[in-house]
Motif scaffolding. Structure first.
Motif, PDB file in Angstrom:
ATOM      1  N   ILE A  96       7.539  13.627   3.389  1.00 21.36           N
ATOM      2  CA  ILE A  96       6.866  12.424   2.899  1.00 21.36           C
ATOM      3  C   ILE A  96       7.850  11.706   1.980  1.00 21.36           C
ATOM      4  O   ILE A  96       8.263  12.232   0.952  1.00 21.36           O
ATOM      5  CB  ILE A  96       5.565  12.774   2.166  1.00 21.36           C
ATOM      6  CG1 ILE A  96       4.613  13.466   3.129  1.00 21.36           C
ATOM      7  CG2 ILE A  96       4.929  11.519   1.580  1.00 21.36           C
ATOM      8  CD1 ILE A  96       3.361  14.012   2.514  1.00 21.36           C
ATOM      9  N   TYR A  97       8.237  10.501   2.377  1.00 23.74           N
ATOM     10  CA  TYR A  97       9.175   9.683   1.615  1.00 23.74           C
ATOM     11  C   TYR A  97       8.450   8.465   1.073  1.00 23.74           C
ATOM     12  O   TYR A  97       7.414   8.061   1.573  1.00 23.74           O
ATOM     13  CB  TYR A  97      10.339   9.217   2.491  1.00 23.74           C
ATOM     14  CG  TYR A  97      11.221  10.340   2.973  1.00 23.74           C
ATOM     15  CD1 TYR A  97      12.005  11.043   2.080  1.00 23.74           C
ATOM     16  CD2 TYR A  97      11.269  10.675   4.312  1.00 23.74           C
ATOM     17  CE1 TYR A  97      12.824  12.067   2.514  1.00 23.74           C
ATOM     18  CE2 TYR A  97      12.082  11.699   4.755  1.00 23.74           C
ATOM     19  CZ  TYR A  97      12.856  12.395   3.847  1.00 23.74           C
ATOM     20  OH  TYR A  97      13.649  13.405   4.279  1.00 23.74           O
ATOM     21  N   ARG A  98       9.061   7.864   0.057  1.00 29.48           N
ATOM     22  CA  ARG A  98       8.567   6.599  -0.479  1.00 29.48           C
ATOM     23  C   ARG A  98       9.578   5.519  -0.159  1.00 29.48           C
ATOM     24  O   ARG A  98      10.787   5.733  -0.270  1.00 29.48           O
ATOM     25  CB  ARG A  98       8.364   6.672  -1.984  1.00 29.48           C
ATOM     26  CG  ARG A  98       7.188   7.514  -2.372  1.00 29.48           C
ATOM     27  CD  ARG A  98       6.655   7.074  -3.710  1.00 29.48           C
ATOM     28  NE  ARG A  98       5.482   7.848  -4.068  1.00 29.48           N
ATOM     29  CZ  ARG A  98       4.243   7.431  -3.894  1.00 29.48           C
ATOM     30  NH1 ARG A  98       4.017   6.262  -3.370  1.00 29.48           N
ATOM     31  NH2 ARG A  98       3.233   8.176  -4.254  1.00 29.48           N
ATOM     32  N   CYS A  99       9.075   4.364   0.230  1.00 27.15           N
ATOM     33  CA  CYS A  99       9.944   3.229   0.500  1.00 27.15           C
ATOM     34  C   CYS A  99      10.627   2.820  -0.808  1.00 27.15           C
ATOM     35  O   CYS A  99       9.968   2.709  -1.839  1.00 27.15           O
ATOM     36  CB  CYS A  99       9.123   2.070   1.060  1.00 27.15           C
ATOM     37  SG  CYS A  99      10.068   0.562   1.291  1.00 27.15           S
ATOM     38  N   PRO A 100      11.946   2.583  -0.795  1.00 24.02           N
ATOM     39  CA  PRO A 100      12.642   2.214  -2.026  1.00 24.02           C
ATOM     40  C   PRO A 100      12.209   0.869  -2.600  1.00 24.02           C
ATOM     41  O   PRO A 100      12.318   0.645  -3.798  1.00 24.02           O
ATOM     42  CB  PRO A 100      14.107   2.157  -1.623  1.00 24.02           C
ATOM     43  CG  PRO A 100      14.213   2.625  -0.233  1.00 24.02           C
ATOM     44  CD  PRO A 100      12.846   2.754   0.336  1.00 24.02           C
ATOM     45  N   SER A 101      11.698  -0.030  -1.773  1.00 24.17           N
ATOM     46  CA  SER A 101      11.354  -1.353  -2.297  1.00 24.17           C
ATOM     47  C   SER A 101       9.879  -1.475  -2.682  1.00 24.17           C
ATOM     48  O   SER A 101       9.555  -1.996  -3.739  1.00 24.17           O
ATOM     49  CB  SER A 101      11.726  -2.438  -1.290  1.00 24.17           C
ATOM     50  OG  SER A 101      10.963  -2.285  -0.117  1.00 24.17           O
ATOM     51  N   CYS A 102       8.968  -0.995  -1.822  1.00 24.82           N
ATOM     52  CA  CYS A 102       7.539  -1.223  -2.110  1.00 24.82           C
ATOM     53  C   CYS A 102       6.801   0.053  -2.506  1.00 24.82           C
ATOM     54  O   CYS A 102       5.610   0.004  -2.812  1.00 24.82           O
ATOM     55  CB  CYS A 102       6.851  -1.863  -0.909  1.00 24.82           C
ATOM     56  SG  CYS A 102       6.719  -0.782   0.533  1.00 24.82           S
ATOM     57  N   LYS A 103       7.464   1.197  -2.479  1.00 23.98           N
ATOM     58  CA  LYS A 103       6.908   2.496  -2.883  1.00 23.98           C
ATOM     59  C   LYS A 103       5.790   3.003  -1.971  1.00 23.98           C
ATOM     60  O   LYS A 103       5.015   3.853  -2.346  1.00 23.98           O
ATOM     61  CB  LYS A 103       6.401   2.462  -4.335  1.00 23.98           C
ATOM     62  CG  LYS A 103       7.393   1.977  -5.346  1.00 23.98           C
ATOM     63  CD  LYS A 103       8.628   2.817  -5.358  1.00 23.98           C
ATOM     64  CE  LYS A 103       9.562   2.343  -6.454  1.00 23.98           C
ATOM     65  NZ  LYS A 103      10.937   2.548  -6.154  1.00 23.98           N
ATOM     66  N   GLN A 104       5.709   2.481  -0.766  1.00 23.32           N
ATOM     67  CA  GLN A 104       4.733   2.933   0.225  1.00 23.32           C
ATOM     68  C   GLN A 104       5.104   4.345   0.685  1.00 23.32           C
ATOM     69  O   GLN A 104       6.270   4.632   0.934  1.00 23.32           O
ATOM     70  CB  GLN A 104       4.729   1.975   1.423  1.00 23.32           C
ATOM     71  CG  GLN A 104       3.939   2.441   2.616  1.00 23.32           C
ATOM     72  CD  GLN A 104       2.452   2.313   2.407  1.00 23.32           C
ATOM     73  OE1 GLN A 104       2.011   1.476   1.651  1.00 23.32           O
ATOM     74  NE2 GLN A 104       1.703   3.165   3.061  1.00 23.32           N
ATOM     75  N   LYS A 105       4.105   5.255   0.809  1.00 23.45           N
ATOM     76  CA  LYS A 105       4.374   6.589   1.332  1.00 23.45           C
ATOM     77  C   LYS A 105       4.559   6.504   2.842  1.00 23.45           C
ATOM     78  O   LYS A 105       3.788   5.855   3.533  1.00 23.45           O
ATOM     79  CB  LYS A 105       3.203   7.528   1.052  1.00 23.45           C
ATOM     80  CG  LYS A 105       3.135   8.067  -0.337  1.00 23.45           C
ATOM     81  CD  LYS A 105       2.004   9.067  -0.417  1.00 23.45           C
ATOM     82  CE  LYS A 105       1.908   9.705  -1.757  1.00 23.45           C
ATOM     83  NZ  LYS A 105       0.778  10.657  -1.818  1.00 23.45           N
ATOM     84  N   ILE A 106       5.591   7.199   3.321  1.00 20.25           N
ATOM     85  CA  ILE A 106       5.879   7.221   4.753  1.00 20.25           C
ATOM     86  C   ILE A 106       6.038   8.681   5.166  1.00 20.25           C
ATOM     87  O   ILE A 106       6.827   9.419   4.575  1.00 20.25           O
ATOM     88  CB  ILE A 106       7.163   6.428   5.077  1.00 20.25           C
ATOM     89  CG1 ILE A 106       7.016   5.000   4.588  1.00 20.25           C
ATOM     90  CG2 ILE A 106       7.449   6.475   6.567  1.00 20.25           C
ATOM     91  CD1 ILE A 106       8.296   4.226   4.582  1.00 20.25           C
ATOM     92  N   ARG A 107       5.303   9.073   6.199  1.00 21.29           N
ATOM     93  CA  ARG A 107       5.325  10.456   6.678  1.00 21.29           C
ATOM     94  C   ARG A 107       6.204  10.537   7.919  1.00 21.29           C
ATOM     95  O   ARG A 107       6.000   9.805   8.889  1.00 21.29           O
ATOM     96  CB  ARG A 107       3.899  10.891   6.993  1.00 21.29           C
ATOM     97  CG  ARG A 107       3.748  12.348   7.246  1.00 21.29           C
ATOM     98  CD  ARG A 107       2.305  12.668   7.457  1.00 21.29           C
ATOM     99  NE  ARG A 107       1.907  12.197   8.775  1.00 21.29           N
ATOM    100  CZ  ARG A 107       1.078  12.843   9.574  1.00 21.29           C
ATOM    101  NH1 ARG A 107       0.524  13.962   9.183  1.00 21.29           N
ATOM    102  NH2 ARG A 107       0.772  12.354  10.753  1.00 21.29           N
ATOM    103  N   VAL A 108       7.190  11.454   7.879  1.00 23.36           N
ATOM    104  CA  VAL A 108       8.155  11.603   8.964  1.00 23.36           C
ATOM    105  C   VAL A 108       8.139  13.066   9.402  1.00 23.36           C
ATOM    106  O   VAL A 108       8.167  13.960   8.558  1.00 23.36           O
ATOM    107  CB  VAL A 108       9.571  11.206   8.484  1.00 23.36           C
ATOM    108  CG1 VAL A 108      10.588  11.385   9.567  1.00 23.36           C
ATOM    109  CG2 VAL A 108       9.565   9.789   7.958  1.00 23.36           C
ATOM    110  N   PRO A 109       8.129  13.350  10.728  1.00 22.06           N
ATOM    111  CA  PRO A 109       8.144  14.748  11.176  1.00 22.06           C
ATOM    112  C   PRO A 109       9.449  15.445  10.805  1.00 22.06           C
ATOM    113  O   PRO A 109      10.512  14.834  10.785  1.00 22.06           O
ATOM    114  CB  PRO A 109       7.967  14.662  12.686  1.00 22.06           C
ATOM    115  CG  PRO A 109       8.131  13.251  13.062  1.00 22.06           C
ATOM    116  CD  PRO A 109       8.035  12.414  11.837  1.00 22.06           C
ATOM    117  N   ARG A 110       9.370  16.727  10.531  1.00 17.50           N
ATOM    118  CA  ARG A 110      10.547  17.527  10.168  1.00 17.50           C
ATOM    119  C   ARG A 110      11.388  17.840  11.404  1.00 17.50           C
ATOM    120  O   ARG A 110      10.897  17.813  12.522  1.00 17.50           O
ATOM    121  CB  ARG A 110      10.110  18.843   9.533  1.00 17.50           C
ATOM    122  CG  ARG A 110       9.643  18.713   8.121  1.00 17.50           C
ATOM    123  CD  ARG A 110       9.333  20.102   7.561  1.00 17.50           C
ATOM    124  NE  ARG A 110       8.915  20.007   6.188  1.00 17.50           N
ATOM    125  CZ  ARG A 110       9.732  20.112   5.146  1.00 17.50           C
ATOM    126  NH1 ARG A 110      11.019  20.319   5.341  1.00 17.50           N
ATOM    127  NH2 ARG A 110       9.274  20.012   3.919  1.00 17.50           N
TER     128      ARG A 110
END
Length: 130
Positions: A96-110
């Motif tokens: 789970i990452y956060r967008c550097p500009s808007c801080k939106q959580k983004i879920r990416v498969p491992r």
């Protein structure tokens, strides 16, 4: 006797969720006071007095507002805890990452290596290891 108590409580606020929470805090404070923490005894007694004040109060509007504020705070806490719990369960299979500009959580498969991630909210791209 029951009738007298019923008449006495007419027009008074009674117990609600905030009072239940205060009573639990009273019990916790009194248990801590058994281990030598004198300040918890004083805090527990103060909370008990405040709780009884709320129960016997005739200012219904004010007590409802206090309870509503408590319920809003409780809801925020429960939602934050549920979000944290959900994130912890998903960490086994996803990053789970956060967008550097808007801080939106983004879920990416491992297990996909270095990938370019596009934020669905602001469309900014950034590179992370999955």
């Amino acid at each position: 006797m029951r009738e007298k108590l019923y008449r006495f409580m007419q027009g008074r606020y009674g117990a609600d969720q905030l009072n239940r929470f205060l009573m639990i805090l009273v019990i916790v404070c009194l248990v801590f006071s058994l281990f030598g923490f004198r300040i918890f005894y004083v805090i527990g007694i103060a909370l008990l007095i405040y709780s009884y004040f709320r129960i016997f109060s005739k200012n219904l509007y004010k007590r409802r507002e206090e309870n509503a504020v408590f319920l809003r705070q409780k809801y925020k806490f429960e939602q934050r805890f549920a979000s944290w719990k959900r994130d912890m369960q998903q960490r086994k299979t996803h990053h789970i990452y956060r967008c550097p500009s808007c801080k939106q959580k983004i879920r990416v498969p491992r297990g996909k290596g270095r990938i370019e991630i596009r934020c669905p909210k602001c469309n900014q791209t950034f590179i992370r290891k999955s």
